[in-house]
Scaffold this motif. Structure first.
Motif, PDB file in Angstrom:
ATOM      1  N   ASN A 183      21.334  61.370  42.789  1.00  0.00           N
ATOM      2  CA  ASN A 183      22.258  60.339  42.316  1.00  0.00           C
ATOM      3  C   ASN A 183      21.716  59.004  42.806  1.00  0.00           C
ATOM      4  O   ASN A 183      21.816  58.687  43.989  1.00  0.00           O
ATOM      5  CB  ASN A 183      23.676  60.566  42.835  1.00  0.00           C
ATOM      6  N   ASP A 184      21.130  58.243  41.895  1.00  0.00           N
ATOM      7  CA  ASP A 184      20.527  56.954  42.227  1.00  0.00           C
ATOM      8  C   ASP A 184      21.397  55.777  41.796  1.00  0.00           C
ATOM      9  O   ASP A 184      20.925  54.641  41.747  1.00  0.00           O
ATOM     10  CB  ASP A 184      19.147  56.824  41.558  1.00  0.00           C
ATOM     11  N   ALA A 185      22.661  56.041  41.487  1.00  0.00           N
ATOM     12  CA  ALA A 185      23.547  54.976  41.010  1.00  0.00           C
ATOM     13  C   ALA A 185      23.733  53.907  42.079  1.00  0.00           C
ATOM     14  O   ALA A 185      23.769  54.203  43.272  1.00  0.00           O
ATOM     15  CB  ALA A 185      24.899  55.562  40.619  1.00  0.00           C
ATOM     16  N   ASP A 186      23.844  52.676  41.635  1.00  0.00           N
ATOM     17  CA  ASP A 186      24.069  51.563  42.557  1.00  0.00           C
ATOM     18  C   ASP A 186      25.430  51.651  43.232  1.00  0.00           C
ATOM     19  O   ASP A 186      25.589  51.225  44.371  1.00  0.00           O
ATOM     20  CB  ASP A 186      23.947  50.223  41.834  1.00  0.00           C
ATOM     21  N   TYR A 187      26.413  52.177  42.514  1.00  0.00           N
ATOM     22  CA  TYR A 187      27.759  52.286  43.078  1.00  0.00           C
ATOM     23  C   TYR A 187      28.417  53.551  42.552  1.00  0.00           C
ATOM     24  O   TYR A 187      28.345  53.864  41.365  1.00  0.00           O
ATOM     25  CB  TYR A 187      28.615  51.073  42.689  1.00  0.00           C
ATOM     26  N   VAL A 188      29.049  54.285  43.460  1.00  0.00           N
ATOM     27  CA  VAL A 188      29.798  55.489  43.096  1.00  0.00           C
ATOM     28  C   VAL A 188      31.141  55.411  43.816  1.00  0.00           C
ATOM     29  O   VAL A 188      31.190  55.137  45.018  1.00  0.00           O
ATOM     30  CB  VAL A 188      29.038  56.776  43.516  1.00  0.00           C
ATOM     31  N   GLU A 189      32.218  55.628  43.091  1.00  0.00           N
ATOM     32  CA  GLU A 189      33.553  55.655  43.686  1.00  0.00           C
ATOM     33  C   GLU A 189      33.628  56.776  44.727  1.00  0.00           C
ATOM     34  O   GLU A 189      33.019  57.834  44.547  1.00  0.00           O
ATOM     35  CB  GLU A 189      34.619  55.907  42.615  1.00  0.00           C
ATOM     36  N   ALA A 190      34.404  56.552  45.769  1.00  0.00           N
ATOM     37  CA  ALA A 190      34.525  57.532  46.854  1.00  0.00           C
ATOM     38  C   ALA A 190      34.923  58.914  46.334  1.00  0.00           C
ATOM     39  O   ALA A 190      34.306  59.926  46.710  1.00  0.00           O
ATOM     40  CB  ALA A 190      35.525  57.045  47.896  1.00  0.00           C
ATOM     41  N   GLN A 191      35.926  58.979  45.471  1.00  0.00           N
ATOM     42  CA  GLN A 191      36.376  60.271  44.951  1.00  0.00           C
ATOM     43  C   GLN A 191      35.292  60.952  44.112  1.00  0.00           C
ATOM     44  O   GLN A 191      35.180  62.175  44.122  1.00  0.00           O
ATOM     45  CB  GLN A 191      37.668  60.113  44.150  1.00  0.00           C
ATOM     46  N   ASP A 192      34.502  60.143  43.400  1.00  0.00           N
ATOM     47  CA  ASP A 192      33.407  60.707  42.616  1.00  0.00           C
ATOM     48  C   ASP A 192      32.304  61.256  43.526  1.00  0.00           C
ATOM     49  O   ASP A 192      31.689  62.288  43.219  1.00  0.00           O
ATOM     50  CB  ASP A 192      32.838  59.671  41.655  1.00  0.00           C
TER      51      ASP A 192
END
Length: 171
Positions: free
Chosen positions: A106-115
């Motif tokens: 997972n290289d996303a810049d931002y991920v929600e905590a629940q995700d």
């Protein structure tokens, strides 16, 4: 002692200290090396989410993922050493991990905590399934030592998954 029996013992000695067959060594060591690639992938993802956690439950999630990361990392050396003990090889590089890993990065810049928690829950579930498959391979060849290690790790992985599941439930 029969000459062919002596030759067979010598072949086993040249492979290492195990009495497992060459097929068992090949199959179990390969399964362990692939499992190790997934464990490193999960470790790095868990630490990344630990580092990038934010939100109202930051402290609790941050500490939990740190604990999970430590537990996951603790599996790496025993997995690699078990593969070596039975005459196989272990991972050699990040590229080797990338070629073998089955868990997604997972290289996303931002991920929600629940995700983050939901993704780790799914990855731990996948890892549990993979460990059960390696355990089945061990059972096929009578490798009780590797199977025993896997049983502990399966329990730990199920516990991580349970915690993550409970934290992501929508009541």
């Amino acid at each position: 002692m029969h000459a062919s029996h002596n030759h067979s013992i010598e072949q086993k000695r040249s492979r290492g200290i195990t009495d497992l067959s060459a097929d068992a060594t090949r199959d179990i060591a390969a399964a362990l090396t692939t499992l190790l690639a997934d464990v490193f992938t999960l470790y790095l993802k868990t630490k990344s989410f630990h580092w990038h956690m934010s939100g109202p439950h930051f402290r609790d999630y941050h500490l939990l993922l740190d604990e999970h990361g430590d537990q996951i990392f603790a599996m790496t050396d025993p997995i690699a050493e078990r593969a070596r003990k039975i005459g196989g090889t272990a991972l050699r590089s990040i590229g080797h991990i990338a070629r073998l890993q089955r868990l997604a990065d997972n290289d996303a810049d931002y991920v929600e905590a629940q995700d983050m928690l939901a993704e780790l829950r799914e990855d731990n579930l996948i890892l549990t399934t993979s460990m059960r498959e390696v355990h089945n391979t061990c059972d096929e060849y009578g490798d009780v030592a590797t199977a025993s290690l896997l049983e502990t790790w399966i329990d730990e992985t199920e516990r991580r998954g349970w915690f993550l599941h409970e934290m992501t439930r929508r009541e």
